[in-house]
Design an enzyme around this catalytic site. Structure first.
Site, PDB file in Angstrom:
ATOM      1  N   GLN A   1       0.811  -1.230   0.000  1.00 41.08           N
ATOM      2  CA  GLN A   1       0.000   0.000   0.000  1.00 41.08           C
ATOM      3  C   GLN A   1       0.842   1.277   0.000  1.00 41.08           C
ATOM      4  OE1 GLN A   1      -2.565  -1.788   3.360  1.00 41.08           O
ATOM      5  NE2 GLN A   1      -3.953  -0.459   2.236  1.00 41.08           N
TER       6      GLN A   1
ATOM      7  N   ASN B   1      -1.971 -10.538   8.684  1.00 44.55           N
ATOM      8  CA  ASN B   1      -2.939  -9.454   8.793  1.00 44.55           C
ATOM      9  C   ASN B   1      -4.279  -9.912   8.210  1.00 44.55           C
ATOM     10  OD1 ASN B   1      -3.583  -6.513   9.293  1.00 44.55           O
ATOM     11  ND2 ASN B   1      -4.226  -6.796   7.191  1.00 44.55           N
ATOM     12  N   GLU B   2      -5.317  -9.772   9.005  1.00 48.82           N
ATOM     13  CA  GLU B   2      -6.704  -9.965   8.569  1.00 48.82           C
ATOM     14  C   GLU B   2      -6.932 -11.246   7.747  1.00 48.82           C
ATOM     15  OE1 GLU B   2      -8.050  -6.279   6.820  1.00 48.82           O
ATOM     16  OE2 GLU B   2      -7.857  -5.222   8.726  1.00 48.82           O
TER      17      GLU B   2
ATOM     18  N   GLU C   1      -5.131  -1.758  14.010  1.00 50.63           N
ATOM     19  CA  GLU C   1      -5.710  -0.847  13.012  1.00 50.63           C
ATOM     20  C   GLU C   1      -7.037  -0.291  13.514  1.00 50.63           C
ATOM     21  OE1 GLU C   1      -6.248  -2.273   9.002  1.00 50.63           O
ATOM     22  OE2 GLU C   1      -4.370  -3.406   9.112  1.00 50.63           O
TER      23      GLU C   1
ATOM     24  N   GLU D   1      -5.655   1.839  -1.198  1.00 52.35           N
ATOM     25  CA  GLU D   1      -6.685   1.145  -0.436  1.00 52.35           C
ATOM     26  C   GLU D   1      -7.306   0.030  -1.265  1.00 52.35           C
ATOM     27  OE1 GLU D   1      -7.343   0.983   2.654  1.00 52.35           O
ATOM     28  OE2 GLU D   1      -8.993  -0.423   2.288  1.00 52.35           O
TER      29      GLU D   1
HETATM   30  N1  JSK Z   1     -19.740  -8.505   7.340  1.00 52.01           N
HETATM   31  N2  JSK Z   1     -19.971  -8.980   6.198  1.00 52.01           N
HETATM   32  N3  JSK Z   1     -19.340  -8.624   5.080  1.00 52.01           N
HETATM   33  C1  JSK Z   1     -19.744  -9.242   3.817  1.00 52.01           C
HETATM   34  C2  JSK Z   1     -19.598  -8.244   2.708  1.00 52.01           C
HETATM   35  O1  JSK Z   1     -18.293  -7.761   2.750  1.00 52.01           O
HETATM   36  C3  JSK Z   1     -18.010  -6.809   1.760  1.00 52.01           C
HETATM   37  C4  JSK Z   1     -16.699  -6.118   2.043  1.00 52.01           C
HETATM   38  O2  JSK Z   1     -16.182  -6.524   3.330  1.00 52.01           O
HETATM   39  C5  JSK Z   1     -15.041  -5.908   3.749  1.00 52.01           C
HETATM   40  C6  JSK Z   1     -14.654  -6.150   5.057  1.00 52.01           C
HETATM   41  C7  JSK Z   1     -13.529  -5.556   5.542  1.00 52.01           C
HETATM   42  C8  JSK Z   1     -12.775  -4.717   4.729  1.00 52.01           C
HETATM   43  C9  JSK Z   1     -11.597  -4.070   5.301  1.00 52.01           C
HETATM   44  C10 JSK Z   1     -10.802  -3.123   4.723  1.00 52.01           C
HETATM   45  N4  JSK Z   1      -9.938  -2.778   5.676  1.00 52.01           N
HETATM   46  C11 JSK Z   1      -8.888  -1.725   5.595  1.00 52.01           C
HETATM   47  C12 JSK Z   1      -7.594  -2.453   5.425  1.00 52.01           C
HETATM   48  N5  JSK Z   1      -7.263  -3.263   6.614  1.00 52.01           N
HETATM   49  C13 JSK Z   1      -5.888  -3.618   6.374  1.00 52.01           C
HETATM   50  C14 JSK Z   1      -5.274  -2.447   5.685  1.00 52.01           C
HETATM   51  O3  JSK Z   1      -4.605  -2.913   4.547  1.00 52.01           O
HETATM   52  C15 JSK Z   1      -6.434  -1.525   5.292  1.00 52.01           C
HETATM   53  O4  JSK Z   1      -6.271  -1.050   3.984  1.00 52.01           O
HETATM   54  N6  JSK Z   1     -10.125  -3.496   6.750  1.00 52.01           N
HETATM   55  N7  JSK Z   1     -11.168  -4.274   6.550  1.00 52.01           N
HETATM   56  C16 JSK Z   1     -13.151  -4.487   3.416  1.00 52.01           C
HETATM   57  C17 JSK Z   1     -14.302  -5.085   2.919  1.00 52.01           C
END
Ligand code: JSK
Length: 449
Positions: free
Chosen positions: A20, A165-166, A353, A406
């Protein structure tokens, strides 16, 4: 007026990630990642943006670290681009890539800033994806090889490690919903990948312990909160499934050594079966030193038959939304943190975060992002409330130090407390940078909202 005060020993920081911010995508031997491929696939990233240059941190890291020093942070969370170290994912090491991270980490340390290193923040070497990526268990072995190399190479310099991460984004967002690289839409595949990721995490922790590395290690799941619209059991159960997809699915295996049965049963009802091998859950449940938590948003939800994966629907509660469209829901931050503590005890937690997307532009050298200050105030107030309720918070790192790539939104969505002009790469401290600086200095802020 209400003074929100934090413990003097709480760590304060900011976070970014390699793909990023770095740029330098083809320099000094870096191999391709799945995000180089995905961002070049027409229609996948808004405006056809990619990470070729990004914030050019690869060349401008000294300027960025100067900004961190002035900000007064204790800790800076960054990630290492795996393909900069192993261009083919495994085997031959790319020494110029290793040298870059030594220069980077040395400069952080010279400025009194603790590096918090994320090993995997989504930029999987394309060479591994060509062999199936995280769907192929051999990628677990490649991740352990990469982890071991990094632990040994940076021992003594880096003392705070995050494996993944995530993992929800890496597995379900990227292989079921399909919004992120590599863009598959297959629930069985995504579920297999979620398991392989957790095995990779556990075996990386095992390697950290075996090598007797000085420091602490954890991982950083992203979480959300869904508040039931009513006390009807169907609404409560629907919200439990939605939250369980982020919390229990990725935390029960680590802290309890098993997947949450209610989620396994639900996935089985969707035709998904678990492919767990002997020893996997023992590997995954290696004790960790801290839990990273990424929180942005939540909502009120209720049962709705045949709606989405979990028979649930979010309601429009007319909450304010950030510019990326996510409801502002600080109550959810408090709720999910206390929920995690109820489930797993007082695990040391770093907020790895938390932040807001607001696309304010620079005018005459200033960026008036009052809405971001409000978001941070509300969420830090919720964080302090959770701490007063017994949640073991060790630190808070805001996302992000600076505007960056992003993912599928490209450069259109700005999360930074520092503005980046992506034409000139000029950095401009936003009003929120000065607010955050003052808050870190004081260890408190006046909740003026
Ligand atoms: N609950 N149901 N969802 C179902 C439908 O989902 C549709 C989309 O879902 C999501 C869920 C979470 C995210 C997200 C983005 N970031 C930001 C980044 N974090 C790490 C860092 O790199 C940041 O850029 N964190 N989380 C995006 C989309």
């Amino acid at each position: 007026m209400a003074i929100i005060e934090f413990p003097k020993d709480m760590k304060w920081g900011a976070a970014t990630a390699s793909y990023q911010v770095e740029g330098g995508a083809f320099e000094d031997g870096r191999g391709a990642s799945i995000w180089d491929t995905f961002s070049r696939t027409p229609g996948k990233v808004l405006n056809g943006d990619n990470g070729d240059v990004a914030c050019d941190t690869y060349h401008r890291y000294e300027e960025d670290i100067k900004l961190m020093k002035e900000l007064g942070i204790d800790s800076y969370r960054f990630s290492v681009a795996w393909p900069r170290i192993f261009p083919n994912g495994r085997g031959e090491v790319n020494q110029p890539g290793v040298d870059f991270y030594h220069r980077f980490v040395d400069t952080l340390l010279e400025n009194g800033i603790e590096p918090m290193c994320t090993l995997y923040h989504w930029d999987l070497p394309q060479a591994l994806q060509d062999e199936g990526g995280w769907a192929n268990r051999s990628t677990i072995d490649a991740f352990v090889e990469y982890s071991e190399f990094m632990f040994k190479e940076f021992q003594g310099k880096i003392k705070n490690w995050i494996t993944l991460n995530e993992p929800w984004c890496v597995s379900f967002l990227s292989n079921f919903i399909g919004e992120h690289a590599p863009g598959n839409k297959d629930l069985q595949l995504a579920t297999d990948i979620s398991h392989h990721l957790m095995v990779a995490h556990g075996r990386s922790v095992k390697a950290f312990r075996t090598l007797k590395i000085d420091g602490q290690i954890g991982y950083a799941p992203n979480v959300t909160w869904k508040e039931p619209f009513s006390n009807k059991q169907e609404d409560i159960d629907a919200c439990k499934r939605e939250v369980g997809w982020f919390v229990e699915w990725f935390m029960d295996p680590v802290f309890k050594g098993s997947y949450p049965q209610f989620m396994v049963d639900w996935f089985e009802s969707k035709g998904v079966k678990m492919n767990i091998q002997d020893g996997d859950l023992q590997d995954i449940s290696q004790p960790i030193d801290f839990l990273g938590i990424n929180y942005y948003t939540g909502n009120v939800a209720r049962y709705k038959e045949n709606s989405g994966l979990f028979d649930s629907e979010d309601l429009d509660m007319n909450y304010e939304r950030t510019d990326i469209g996510w409801p502002i829901y600080p109550e959810g931050f408090y709720k999910v943190l206390t929920y995690i503590t109820e489930l797993y005890g007082q695990v040391p937690i770093y907020i790895t975060e938390n932040g807001a997307c607001y696309n304010d532009e620079a005018e005459n050298g200033r960026v008036k992002d009052q809405r971001r200050i409000t978001y941070l105030q509300l969420h830090l107030a919720a964080l302090k409330r959770s701490m007063d309720s017994g949640v073991n918070i060790k630190g808070y790192l805001t996302w992000s130090l600076m505007d960056n790539f992003e993912w599928a939104f490209g450069y259109s969505m700005r999360f930074g407390i520092v503005h980046v002009d992506f034409r000139t790469l000029v950095r401009t401290k936003k009003d929120s940078y000065y607010w955050y600086k003052q808050t870190l200095e004081n260890g408190w802020f006046d909740l003026t909202y």
